[in-house]
Scaffold this motif. Structure first.
Motif, PDB file in Angstrom:
ATOM      1  N   ALA A 171       0.830  -1.208   0.000  1.00 41.52           N
ATOM      2  CA  ALA A 171       0.000   0.000   0.000  1.00 41.52           C
ATOM      3  C   ALA A 171       0.865   1.259   0.000  1.00 41.52           C
ATOM      4  O   ALA A 171       0.553   2.243  -0.679  1.00 41.52           O
ATOM      5  CB  ALA A 171      -0.935  -0.011   1.209  1.00 41.52           C
ATOM      6  N   VAL A 172       1.946   1.244   0.762  1.00 32.92           N
ATOM      7  CA  VAL A 172       2.865   2.385   0.779  1.00 32.92           C
ATOM      8  C   VAL A 172       3.439   2.620  -0.613  1.00 32.92           C
ATOM      9  O   VAL A 172       3.469   3.752  -1.117  1.00 32.92           O
ATOM     10  CB  VAL A 172       4.004   2.144   1.802  1.00 32.92           C
ATOM     11  N   ARG A 173       3.871   1.544  -1.267  1.00 31.29           N
ATOM     12  CA  ARG A 173       4.448   1.677  -2.609  1.00 31.29           C
ATOM     13  C   ARG A 173       3.404   2.175  -3.607  1.00 31.29           C
ATOM     14  O   ARG A 173       3.714   3.008  -4.471  1.00 31.29           O
ATOM     15  CB  ARG A 173       5.010   0.330  -3.054  1.00 31.29           C
ATOM     16  N   ALA A 174       2.184   1.666  -3.489  1.00 33.70           N
ATOM     17  CA  ALA A 174       1.132   2.079  -4.425  1.00 33.70           C
ATOM     18  C   ALA A 174       0.815   3.560  -4.275  1.00 33.70           C
ATOM     19  O   ALA A 174       0.616   4.276  -5.272  1.00 33.70           O
ATOM     20  CB  ALA A 174      -0.119   1.231  -4.203  1.00 33.70           C
ATOM     21  N   GLN A 175       0.768   4.051  -3.055  1.00 38.18           N
ATOM     22  CA  GLN A 175       0.492   5.462  -2.834  1.00 38.18           C
ATOM     23  C   GLN A 175       1.619   6.333  -3.380  1.00 38.18           C
ATOM     24  O   GLN A 175       1.370   7.372  -4.011  1.00 38.18           O
ATOM     25  CB  GLN A 175       0.279   5.734  -1.339  1.00 38.18           C
ATOM     26  N   ARG A 176       2.845   5.917  -3.183  1.00 35.39           N
ATOM     27  CA  ARG A 176       3.964   6.692  -3.701  1.00 35.39           C
ATOM     28  C   ARG A 176       3.993   6.676  -5.226  1.00 35.39           C
ATOM     29  O   ARG A 176       4.311   7.695  -5.866  1.00 35.39           O
ATOM     30  CB  ARG A 176       5.274   6.154  -3.122  1.00 35.39           C
ATOM     31  N   ALA A 177       3.651   5.537  -5.796  1.00 37.45           N
ATOM     32  CA  ALA A 177       3.612   5.456  -7.258  1.00 37.45           C
ATOM     33  C   ALA A 177       2.545   6.372  -7.833  1.00 37.45           C
ATOM     34  O   ALA A 177       2.670   6.848  -8.976  1.00 37.45           O
ATOM     35  CB  ALA A 177       3.357   4.011  -7.687  1.00 37.45           C
ATOM     36  N   ALA A 178       1.502   6.637  -7.057  1.00 34.22           N
ATOM     37  CA  ALA A 178       0.422   7.527  -7.498  1.00 34.22           C
ATOM     38  C   ALA A 178       0.719   8.995  -7.199  1.00 34.22           C
ATOM     39  O   ALA A 178      -0.132   9.855  -7.410  1.00 34.22           O
ATOM     40  CB  ALA A 178      -0.895   7.108  -6.834  1.00 34.22           C
ATOM     41  N   GLY A 179       1.916   9.276  -6.691  1.00 32.53           N
ATOM     42  CA  GLY A 179       2.306  10.656  -6.432  1.00 32.53           C
ATOM     43  C   GLY A 179       1.874  11.184  -5.080  1.00 32.53           C
ATOM     44  O   GLY A 179       1.939  12.398  -4.843  1.00 32.53           O
ATOM     45  N   ARG A 180       1.457  10.294  -4.197  1.00 39.19           N
ATOM     46  CA  ARG A 180       1.034  10.717  -2.862  1.00 39.19           C
ATOM     47  C   ARG A 180       2.082  10.319  -1.817  1.00 39.19           C
ATOM     48  O   ARG A 180       2.962   9.507  -2.090  1.00 39.19           O
ATOM     49  CB  ARG A 180      -0.337  10.117  -2.530  1.00 39.19           C
ATOM     50  N   ARG A 181       1.943  10.890  -0.626  1.00 38.10           N
ATOM     51  CA  ARG A 181       2.913  10.632   0.444  1.00 38.10           C
ATOM     52  C   ARG A 181       2.233   9.915   1.606  1.00 38.10           C
ATOM     53  O   ARG A 181       1.477  10.543   2.358  1.00 38.10           O
ATOM     54  CB  ARG A 181       3.534  11.944   0.937  1.00 38.10           C
ATOM     55  N   PRO A 182       2.474   8.622   1.759  1.00 37.76           N
ATOM     56  CA  PRO A 182       1.950   7.938   2.947  1.00 37.76           C
ATOM     57  C   PRO A 182       2.617   8.519   4.195  1.00 37.76           C
ATOM     58  O   PRO A 182       3.828   8.409   4.370  1.00 37.76           O
ATOM     59  CB  PRO A 182       2.349   6.472   2.737  1.00 37.76           C
ATOM     60  N   ARG A 183       1.831   9.149   5.035  1.00 33.87           N
ATOM     61  CA  ARG A 183       2.375   9.895   6.166  1.00 33.87           C
ATOM     62  C   ARG A 183       2.392   9.057   7.437  1.00 33.87           C
ATOM     63  O   ARG A 183       3.323   9.131   8.233  1.00 33.87           O
ATOM     64  CB  ARG A 183       1.531  11.156   6.373  1.00 33.87           C
ATOM     65  N   ALA A 184       1.316   8.305   7.641  1.00 29.87           N
ATOM     66  CA  ALA A 184       1.187   7.530   8.882  1.00 29.87           C
ATOM     67  C   ALA A 184       0.223   6.384   8.664  1.00 29.87           C
ATOM     68  O   ALA A 184      -0.611   6.410   7.756  1.00 29.87           O
ATOM     69  CB  ALA A 184       0.700   8.426  10.027  1.00 29.87           C
ATOM     70  N   VAL A 185       0.345   5.373   9.524  1.00 33.87           N
ATOM     71  CA  VAL A 185      -0.608   4.269   9.543  1.00 33.87           C
ATOM     72  C   VAL A 185      -1.217   4.199  10.943  1.00 33.87           C
ATOM     73  O   VAL A 185      -0.507   4.335  11.944  1.00 33.87           O
ATOM     74  CB  VAL A 185       0.060   2.926   9.170  1.00 33.87           C
ATOM     75  N   TYR A 186      -2.528   4.029  10.999  1.00 31.89           N
ATOM     76  CA  TYR A 186      -3.252   3.952  12.276  1.00 31.89           C
ATOM     77  C   TYR A 186      -3.531   2.493  12.603  1.00 31.89           C
ATOM     78  O   TYR A 186      -4.081   1.753  11.784  1.00 31.89           O
ATOM     79  CB  TYR A 186      -4.562   4.720  12.179  1.00 31.89           C
ATOM     80  N   VAL A 187      -3.141   2.076  13.818  1.00 31.65           N
ATOM     81  CA  VAL A 187      -3.362   0.685  14.246  1.00 31.65           C
ATOM     82  C   VAL A 187      -3.821   0.673  15.708  1.00 31.65           C
ATOM     83  O   VAL A 187      -3.470   1.544  16.497  1.00 31.65           O
ATOM     84  CB  VAL A 187      -2.092  -0.182  14.107  1.00 31.65           C
ATOM     85  N   VAL A 188      -4.616  -0.346  16.032  1.00 32.13           N
ATOM     86  CA  VAL A 188      -4.979  -0.640  17.425  1.00 32.13           C
ATOM     87  C   VAL A 188      -4.408  -2.030  17.711  1.00 32.13           C
ATOM     88  O   VAL A 188      -5.027  -3.038  17.379  1.00 32.13           O
ATOM     89  CB  VAL A 188      -6.495  -0.607  17.642  1.00 32.13           C
TER      90      VAL A 188
END
Length: 445
Positions: A171-188
């Protein structure tokens, strides 16, 4: 004056904002229904006198620390600092309970964990290209907070009820490939809302390694950590050697919900345009000063007194409640097994996971489990639950149910499961469920 809805913020029309109010409304309309819906602590452990005892204990602590009468009075009656006035006690509690050191200056005391989410999202997400990754299904409050703040989100679906770190990396790679910046992931990580699942130690280590490699922040939400029995895997923040974890905490599930006190640990450093370094927590406190100004001094005083009473070890304070949740979960699972043995489950296409503690478990059915089904369940069968579609930002969970066992007595569990099974059988009609039934092995929590 009549306002055109199209001139309001677009989130106002988002169904996610109606979900919690819908549950409250249907609970009010069917007061005699057994409710597996609310994710709240069992209130049998909260006494009014405990509040007074906590306030007195905190006052004595201040006096013993050298505060005069005017200073003690101010600690209860005046506005508190935006960052909070009990940060030292929270830092001590984290040291005692979780075994890691954090400077009080890296903590901001908040109005519950929900405000902590707002502060973190408002501070970290600057442009539409900044993306929040949500391990789904996930807590509806983070979905709503992101929507209100125009934060772009992307879902990382669990696989077989678990986070697979390789899926997150894709998912991180896909977002970067789309020109976006994965900033954080939310987990419980512990007894998650809504599934009840817990990340094992190996997955925690793998997640932190990915975050370090990718420059990804991890928003660790930990409200249910002390709601299960026995040893617990280390908190993500305790394993955080790279300062990539921002920990969101709350005392609503341990001290009591009405105090409305949470906190955020943000020990990351921020470098400004002139090369000067400041703590991220300072920026969060600045945002807070424009939102709620400060967290209630009285609420903080109650929490402080509770922490002082157990030398910061909340697991001691919460031991009776954790045992109650363990028994309630075990009773719920036993009743489900009694009413729906393996053969009957196969006929109906029904299954559930088996958390070792916490508030929640997930039931997979063979029919649509949205708000219309919930209304029918309340009206005709006298039992409430939460549709799992509430916890998916982009669709999903349409055949799943969240069951919360935390606020029920043993008698309510027995009666509630019987009503629930009658509703499931009436709604299933013997049809098999589409898609896999969630794993029936014990959750590794």
């Amino acid at each position: 004056m009549v306002l055109d809805s199209t001139t309001l913020h677009s989130s106002i029309e988002d169904p996610v904002l109606d979900r919690l109010s819908f549950l409250n409304e249907i609970t009010f309309r069917y007061p005699d229904a057994v409710s597996f819906a609310p994710g709240q602590p069992y209130d049998g452990f909260f006494e009014v006198e405990d509040v007074h005892a906590c306030l007195r204990r905190y006052a004595k602590y201040l006096e013993d620390s050298g505060a005069g009468p005017a200073q003690v009075r101010a600690a209860f009656h005046r506005y508190a600092p935006a960052a909070g006035q009990i940060r030292e006690l929270i830092a001590h509690s984290l040291r005692q309970e979780e075994g890691f050191e954090v400077a009080p200056e890296s903590i901001v005391v908040t109005v519950g964990a929900q405000e902590a989410m707002f502060l973190v999202l408002r501070t970290l997400f600057a442009t539409p290209e900044d993306v929040l990754l949500l391990v789904t299904p996930c807590y509806a409050g983070i979905i709503g907070a992101a929507r209100l703040l125009d934060v772009t989100v992307a879902a990382v679906p669990e696989r077989d009820g678990r986070l697979v770190v390789a899926d997150l990396e894709r998912a991180v790679r896909a977002q970067r490939a789309a020109g976006r910046r994965p900033r954080a992931v939310y987990v419980v990580p512990d007894h998650a809302n809504p599934t009840g699942s817990t990340l094992d130690l190996a997955t925690r280590v793998e997640l932190l390694e990915l975050a370090r490699r990718c420059g990804l922040l991890v928003l660790e939400d930990s409200p249910y950590r002390l709601s299960g029995p026995g040893p617990r895997p280390a908190m993500l923040k305790a394993l955080d050697g790279s300062r990539c974890v921002v920990q969101l905490g709350t005392f609503s599930k341990t001290v009591f919900p009405g105090a409305r006190v949470g906190y955020v640990v943000a020990d990351q450093e921020v470098r400004d345009g002139r090369g000067r370094i400041r703590p991220l927590a300072r920026d969060l406190a600045r945002v807070k000063s424009m939102v709620t100004v400060n967290t209630s001094s009285l609420g903080q005083a109650v929490v402080a007194g509770a922490l002082l009473g157990v030398d910061g070890r909340l697991s001691v304070l919460n031991a009776g409640a954790a045992e109650h949740y363990r028994r309630a979960m075990a009773a719920t699972l036993a009743e489900l097994e009694r009413w729906l043995p393996p053969g009957r489950r196969r006929e109906l296409g029904v299954g559930w996971n088996r958390p070792g503690g916490g508030f929640f478990l997930t039931l997979r059915t063979g029919f649509r489990t949205g708000t219309a089904a919930l209304e029918r369940s309340a009206r005709e069968f006298g039992v409430l639950w939460t549709p799992m579609e509430f916890f998916h930002p982009f669709g999903g969970g349409e055949r799943d149910i969240r069951l919360s066992i935390s606020s029920l007595t043993p008698g309510q569990v027995v009666e509630g499961v019987e009503r629930l099974v009658r509703f499931v059988e009436a709604s299933s009609g013997g049809r098999a469920a589409a898609g896999p039934v969630p794993g029936t092995e014990s959750d590794a929590s």
